[in-house]
Design an enzyme around this catalytic site. Sequence first.
Site, PDB file in Angstrom:
ATOM      1  N   ARG A 147      39.686  42.774  31.566  1.00 41.43           N
ATOM      2  CA  ARG A 147      39.759  41.592  32.425  1.00 41.43           C
ATOM      3  C   ARG A 147      39.669  40.361  31.543  1.00 41.43           C
ATOM      4  NH1 ARG A 147      34.944  39.412  36.261  1.00 41.43           N
ATOM      5  NH2 ARG A 147      34.617  38.139  34.414  1.00 41.43           N
ATOM      6  N   TYR A 159      33.108  30.162  35.767  1.00 41.90           N
ATOM      7  CA  TYR A 159      32.834  31.584  35.952  1.00 41.90           C
ATOM      8  C   TYR A 159      33.475  32.423  34.829  1.00 41.90           C
ATOM      9  CZ  TYR A 159      32.964  36.338  37.074  1.00 41.90           C
ATOM     10  OH  TYR A 159      32.816  37.691  36.931  1.00 41.90           O
ATOM     11  N   ASP A 210      39.855  37.782  37.472  1.00 45.62           N
ATOM     12  CA  ASP A 210      38.971  37.506  38.617  1.00 45.62           C
ATOM     13  C   ASP A 210      39.093  36.038  39.000  1.00 45.62           C
ATOM     14  OD1 ASP A 210      36.995  37.387  40.505  1.00 45.62           O
ATOM     15  OD2 ASP A 210      35.426  38.297  39.256  1.00 45.62           O
ATOM     16  N   HIS A 212      37.574  34.842  41.503  1.00 42.50           N
ATOM     17  CA  HIS A 212      36.203  34.574  41.929  1.00 42.50           C
ATOM     18  C   HIS A 212      36.148  33.652  43.148  1.00 42.50           C
ATOM     19  CE1 HIS A 212      31.789  34.410  40.950  1.00 42.50           C
ATOM     20  NE2 HIS A 212      32.087  35.642  40.608  1.00 42.50           N
ATOM     21  N   GLU A 236      41.706  39.576  41.338  1.00 40.55           N
ATOM     22  CA  GLU A 236      40.488  39.864  42.111  1.00 40.55           C
ATOM     23  C   GLU A 236      39.996  38.652  42.902  1.00 40.55           C
ATOM     24  OE1 GLU A 236      37.425  41.391  39.576  1.00 40.55           O
ATOM     25  OE2 GLU A 236      35.835  40.710  40.918  1.00 40.55           O
ATOM     26  N   GLU A 262      33.463  42.641  46.335  1.00 38.55           N
ATOM     27  CA  GLU A 262      32.167  42.792  45.651  1.00 38.55           C
ATOM     28  C   GLU A 262      31.030  42.155  46.456  1.00 38.55           C
ATOM     29  OE1 GLU A 262      33.143  40.862  41.894  1.00 38.55           O
ATOM     30  OE2 GLU A 262      31.833  39.207  42.400  1.00 38.55           O
ATOM     31  N   ARG A 283      36.180  46.713  46.267  1.00 38.63           N
ATOM     32  CA  ARG A 283      35.210  46.564  45.173  1.00 38.63           C
ATOM     33  C   ARG A 283      33.746  46.636  45.599  1.00 38.63           C
ATOM     34  NH1 ARG A 283      35.476  45.048  40.530  1.00 38.63           N
ATOM     35  NH2 ARG A 283      34.118  43.219  40.573  1.00 38.63           N
ATOM     36  N   GLU A 339      34.421  48.832  37.091  1.00 41.12           N
ATOM     37  CA  GLU A 339      34.071  47.721  36.197  1.00 41.12           C
ATOM     38  C   GLU A 339      32.932  48.148  35.269  1.00 41.12           C
ATOM     39  OE1 GLU A 339      32.744  44.224  38.260  1.00 41.12           O
ATOM     40  OE2 GLU A 339      32.870  42.958  36.471  1.00 41.12           O
ATOM     41  N   TRP A 402      31.935  29.049  43.715  1.00 39.48           N
ATOM     42  CA  TRP A 402      31.756  29.183  42.265  1.00 39.48           C
ATOM     43  C   TRP A 402      32.516  30.404  41.761  1.00 39.48           C
ATOM     44  CZ3 TRP A 402      28.825  33.414  40.233  1.00 39.48           C
ATOM     45  CH2 TRP A 402      28.782  33.418  38.828  1.00 39.48           C
TER      46      TRP A 402
HETATM   47  O1  KDG Z   1      26.053  38.117  40.793  1.00 40.24           O
HETATM   48  C1  KDG Z   1      27.373  37.693  40.753  1.00 40.24           C
HETATM   49  C2  KDG Z   1      28.178  38.562  39.812  1.00 40.24           C
HETATM   50  O2  KDG Z   1      27.980  39.916  40.113  1.00 40.24           O
HETATM   51  C3  KDG Z   1      29.635  38.274  39.894  1.00 40.24           C
HETATM   52  O3  KDG Z   1      29.845  36.931  39.602  1.00 40.24           O
HETATM   53  C4  KDG Z   1      30.382  39.146  38.902  1.00 40.24           C
HETATM   54  O4  KDG Z   1      32.452  38.596  39.924  1.00 40.24           O
HETATM   55  C5  KDG Z   1      31.813  39.319  39.221  1.00 40.24           C
HETATM   56  C6  KDG Z   1      32.476  40.475  38.616  1.00 40.24           C
HETATM   57  O5  KDG Z   1      33.626  40.698  38.977  1.00 40.24           O
HETATM   58  O6  KDG Z   1      31.877  41.150  37.789  1.00 40.24           O
HETATM   59 MG    MG Z   2      34.278  39.565  40.609  1.00 46.15          MG
END
Ligand code: KDG
Ligand code: MG
Length: 402
Positions: A147, A159, A210, A212, A236, A262, A283, A339, A402
């Site tokens: 990634r 991030y 990601d 995010h 992602e 996630e 995820r 992951e 974020w």
């Molecule tokens: O606690 C937040 C994280 O787990 C996250 O920001 C990690 O997005 C993430 C990832 O894909 O690992």
């Molecule tokens: Mg993520």
Amino acid sequence: MKITSARLIVCSPDRNFVTLRIDTDEGIYGLGDGTLNGRELAVAAYLQDHVLDCLIGRDPRNTEDIWQYLYRGAYWRRGPVTMSAIAAVDVALWDIKAKALNTPLYNLLGGKSREGVLVYTHANGATVEQAVESVHQHMEEGYLAVRAQCSVPGLAGGYGVPKGSKPYEPAERGLPSEGLWSSERYLNTVPELFEKIRLSAGADVHLLHDVHHRLTPIEAARLGKSLEPYHLFWMEDPCPAELQEGFELIRRHTVTPIATGEVFNSVWDAHDLIRNQWIDYIRTTVVHGGGITALRKLADFSALYHVRTGFHGATDLSPVTMAAALHLGLAIHNLGIQEHMPHSALTDEVFPHHYTFQAGYMHPGEAPGLGVEIDEALAAQYPYQRAYLPIARKLDGTLTDW
Ligand code: KDG
Ligand code: MG
């Protein structure tokens, strides 16, 4: 077999973890993870004040009934705190059940569907060039899937980008820090990043990214389209997923595969995403999704719709969750990828484990149960320290994802 005690171990070997230990009258014990990044003590209190006493005297092998007792029986369902607490109990019970049968957990989940679990790791850089270099380093370590994330020009950090030379860790000790975000600059940078990576790394390596949750659906559609020439394994969390039908719009415009989930806690968070085939990878993690009992059902439901798994595996999930995910990943038919963001050496010392990485794949090991321990004396030397995930604002000061 009866549960005789259940107690929490909250520690911070480089980052915070909430671990549950359940003991039985047969001398077998199990471990569960209840870590919820930035809200760890809420899960610890939920378990301590409302759950642990209810477990005493129950047969730990009745994983389905105990799961329903904690989910349905509480009346107030779902949410990250509740589901992480349920997961901590559920995983500890599966650990006990597999240890009692003297077999690795994956044998109770269907046995081996494969010899190893394909994993991806993280390449990060403050600039495009640094991120490209980081991809090559991870390929040299043997990863087959990487990634890649980098900063947006003019906006340091963000991030997935480490501060200084330390490995990236999303939570920071103390109160939340604030950073800046620009979707426009981001959308102009990411295609350049993947063009450079694909050109230099070749066609075979699986590349992931990601977002995010930081784009709107139409922005994500544009990103997915612009990344098509670099055939990503997935894009992602393209946008926040509370509005599941937002993904329909993304899907209509791009063939870049989509992963999300996630932050989900239940199959109901992803019900429309899955049955409408708006995503390719789910995820949701063992720890935040209610444990092995719930994740096994989510994986099976996903399989009906050609959705594969890509379980979250950031460092804020303890080695207990990593092991649980690997047992599940070895057993289910519709594994996509797992992951793997390696824990620090200190975390690994506090949680000795049997899982291994070799040539792009991980294996949970052959020890009975999960194959993870906790060194409680060492853990006690690293007490909980308050830490939070950062906050992001747009250039005009508006709070954003974020
Ligand atoms: O606690 C937040 C994280 O787990 C996250 O920001 C990690 O997005 C993430 C990832 O894909 O690992
Ligand atoms: Mg993520």
